[in-house]
Design a protein around this motif. Structure first.
Motif, PDB file in Angstrom:
ATOM      1  N   LEU A   1      30.987  37.564  36.698  1.00  0.00           N
ATOM      2  CA  LEU A   1      31.574  36.223  36.623  1.00  0.00           C
ATOM      3  C   LEU A   1      31.089  35.333  37.765  1.00  0.00           C
ATOM      4  CD1 LEU A   1      35.222  37.154  35.619  1.00  0.00           C
ATOM      5  CD2 LEU A   1      33.515  36.034  34.185  1.00  0.00           C
ATOM      6  N   LEU A   2      31.040  35.883  38.964  1.00  0.00           N
ATOM      7  CA  LEU A   2      30.607  35.087  40.109  1.00  0.00           C
ATOM      8  C   LEU A   2      29.145  34.656  39.983  1.00  0.00           C
ATOM      9  CD1 LEU A   2      32.394  37.026  42.958  1.00  0.00           C
ATOM     10  CD2 LEU A   2      32.763  34.639  42.364  1.00  0.00           C
ATOM     11  N   VAL A   3      28.284  35.559  39.538  1.00  0.00           N
ATOM     12  CA  VAL A   3      26.868  35.219  39.386  1.00  0.00           C
ATOM     13  C   VAL A   3      26.684  34.196  38.270  1.00  0.00           C
ATOM     14  CG1 VAL A   3      24.630  36.158  38.675  1.00  0.00           C
ATOM     15  CG2 VAL A   3      25.992  37.344  40.379  1.00  0.00           C
ATOM     16  N   THR A   4      27.493  34.293  37.231  1.00  0.00           N
ATOM     17  CA  THR A   4      27.399  33.342  36.122  1.00  0.00           C
ATOM     18  C   THR A   4      27.820  31.942  36.563  1.00  0.00           C
ATOM     19  OG1 THR A   4      27.828  35.076  34.522  1.00  0.00           O
ATOM     20  CG2 THR A   4      28.202  32.818  33.795  1.00  0.00           C
ATOM     21  N   TYR A   5      28.925  31.850  37.266  1.00  0.00           N
ATOM     22  CA  TYR A   5      29.481  30.541  37.608  1.00  0.00           C
ATOM     23  C   TYR A   5      29.044  29.998  38.968  1.00  0.00           C
ATOM     24  CZ  TYR A   5      32.323  31.170  33.492  1.00  0.00           C
ATOM     25  OH  TYR A   5      32.740  31.365  32.200  1.00  0.00           O
ATOM     26  N   PHE A   6      28.621  30.874  39.882  1.00  0.00           N
ATOM     27  CA  PHE A   6      28.209  30.431  41.213  1.00  0.00           C
ATOM     28  C   PHE A   6      26.903  31.120  41.624  1.00  0.00           C
ATOM     29  CE2 PHE A   6      32.876  30.442  41.048  1.00  0.00           C
ATOM     30  CZ  PHE A   6      33.122  29.085  41.247  1.00  0.00           C
ATOM     31  N   PRO A   7      25.806  30.873  40.925  1.00  0.00           N
ATOM     32  CA  PRO A   7      24.554  31.572  41.231  1.00  0.00           C
ATOM     33  C   PRO A   7      23.967  31.211  42.602  1.00  0.00           C
ATOM     34  CG  PRO A   7      24.172  29.868  39.594  1.00  0.00           C
ATOM     35  CD  PRO A   7      25.653  29.960  39.808  1.00  0.00           C
ATOM     36  N   ALA A   8      24.290  30.072  43.138  1.00  0.00           N
ATOM     37  CA  ALA A   8      23.723  29.648  44.420  1.00  0.00           C
ATOM     38  C   ALA A   8      24.321  30.404  45.607  1.00  0.00           C
ATOM     39  CB  ALA A   8      23.933  28.151  44.611  1.00  0.00           C
ATOM     40  N   TRP A   9      25.401  31.120  45.383  1.00  0.00           N
ATOM     41  CA  TRP A   9      26.038  31.838  46.483  1.00  0.00           C
ATOM     42  C   TRP A   9      25.290  33.103  46.877  1.00  0.00           C
ATOM     43  CZ3 TRP A   9      32.023  31.714  45.463  1.00  0.00           C
ATOM     44  CH2 TRP A   9      32.464  30.393  45.540  1.00  0.00           C
ATOM     45  N   ASN A  10      24.339  33.539  46.071  1.00  0.00           N
ATOM     46  CA  ASN A  10      23.472  34.689  46.357  1.00  0.00           C
ATOM     47  C   ASN A  10      24.260  35.923  46.791  1.00  0.00           C
ATOM     48  OD1 ASN A  10      21.187  33.174  45.710  1.00  0.00           O
ATOM     49  ND2 ASN A  10      21.096  32.340  47.771  1.00  0.00           N
ATOM     50  N   GLY A  11      24.001  36.432  47.996  1.00  0.00           N
ATOM     51  CA  GLY A  11      24.608  37.676  48.459  1.00  0.00           C
ATOM     52  C   GLY A  11      26.098  37.602  48.706  1.00  0.00           C
ATOM     53  N   VAL A  12      26.623  36.416  48.853  1.00  0.00           N
ATOM     54  CA  VAL A  12      28.057  36.260  49.081  1.00  0.00           C
ATOM     55  C   VAL A  12      28.832  36.773  47.866  1.00  0.00           C
ATOM     56  CG1 VAL A  12      29.891  34.582  49.520  1.00  0.00           C
ATOM     57  CG2 VAL A  12      27.675  34.316  50.617  1.00  0.00           C
ATOM     58  N   ASN A  13      28.238  36.633  46.691  1.00  0.00           N
ATOM     59  CA  ASN A  13      28.904  37.107  45.473  1.00  0.00           C
ATOM     60  C   ASN A  13      29.250  38.591  45.551  1.00  0.00           C
ATOM     61  OD1 ASN A  13      28.900  34.659  44.170  1.00  0.00           O
ATOM     62  ND2 ASN A  13      26.953  34.999  43.166  1.00  0.00           N
ATOM     63  N   GLY A  14      28.358  39.382  46.086  1.00  0.00           N
ATOM     64  CA  GLY A  14      28.606  40.820  46.187  1.00  0.00           C
ATOM     65  C   GLY A  14      29.767  41.151  47.106  1.00  0.00           C
ATOM     66  N   SER A  15      29.807  40.471  48.241  1.00  0.00           N
ATOM     67  CA  SER A  15      30.896  40.755  49.171  1.00  0.00           C
ATOM     68  C   SER A  15      32.233  40.238  48.646  1.00  0.00           C
ATOM     69  CB  SER A  15      30.595  40.160  50.542  1.00  0.00           C
ATOM     70  OG  SER A  15      30.388  38.779  50.453  1.00  0.00           O
ATOM     71  N   ILE A  16      32.204  39.131  47.932  1.00  0.00           N
ATOM     72  CA  ILE A  16      33.443  38.621  47.334  1.00  0.00           C
ATOM     73  C   ILE A  16      33.914  39.564  46.229  1.00  0.00           C
ATOM     74  CG2 ILE A  16      34.434  36.774  45.932  1.00  0.00           C
ATOM     75  CD1 ILE A  16      32.648  34.820  47.484  1.00  0.00           C
ATOM     76  N   ALA A  17      32.990  40.085  45.431  1.00  0.00           N
ATOM     77  CA  ALA A  17      33.350  40.975  44.325  1.00  0.00           C
ATOM     78  C   ALA A  17      33.892  42.314  44.823  1.00  0.00           C
ATOM     79  CB  ALA A  17      32.146  41.208  43.427  1.00  0.00           C
ATOM     80  N   ALA A  18      33.493  42.732  46.018  1.00  0.00           N
ATOM     81  CA  ALA A  18      33.967  44.015  46.549  1.00  0.00           C
ATOM     82  C   ALA A  18      35.459  43.986  46.874  1.00  0.00           C
ATOM     83  CB  ALA A  18      33.169  44.392  47.788  1.00  0.00           C
ATOM     84  N   SER A  19      35.960  42.821  47.264  1.00  0.00           N
ATOM     85  CA  SER A  19      37.374  42.727  47.655  1.00  0.00           C
ATOM     86  C   SER A  19      38.338  43.022  46.511  1.00  0.00           C
ATOM     87  CB  SER A  19      37.665  41.356  48.256  1.00  0.00           C
ATOM     88  OG  SER A  19      36.929  41.202  49.443  1.00  0.00           O
ATOM     89  N   PRO A  20      38.206  42.376  45.345  1.00  0.00           N
ATOM     90  CA  PRO A  20      39.114  42.739  44.250  1.00  0.00           C
ATOM     91  C   PRO A  20      38.907  44.177  43.777  1.00  0.00           C
ATOM     92  CG  PRO A  20      37.795  40.817  43.633  1.00  0.00           C
ATOM     93  CD  PRO A  20      37.377  41.235  44.984  1.00  0.00           C
ATOM     94  N   GLY A  21      37.685  44.680  43.924  1.00  0.00           N
ATOM     95  CA  GLY A  21      37.431  46.072  43.551  1.00  0.00           C
ATOM     96  C   GLY A  21      38.209  47.039  44.415  1.00  0.00           C
TER      97      GLY A  21
END
Length: 73
Positions: free
Chosen positions: A26-46
């Protein structure tokens, strides 16, 4: 606390993985410019999902032990 509960721990890890994959998709689809930040954000809900699953397992085990102790007394 989770002595010999490998299957239950695997369920927590699988829940973590599914949550991370869905979040990062979802993050890569809606916020592709965030690059590596998406991974760290996705780890938190996980991690939160894994914590919730482990917490529910521990609470169920404690309730079961409590029932067993009260029945044997």
């Amino acid at each position: 606390m989770l002595h010999r509960k490998t299957k239950r721990m695997a369920a927590a890890q699988i829940g973590n993985l599914i949550t991370v994959v869905v979040s990062i998709s979802l993050l890569v689809t809606y916020f592709p410019a965030w690059n590596g930040v998406n991974g760290s954000i996705a780890a938190s809900p996980g991690e939160l999902a894994g914590l919730v699953i482990v917490l529910s397992i521990v609470l169920k085990m404690m309730a079961k032990e409590k029932r067993n102790l009260s029945q044997s007394a």
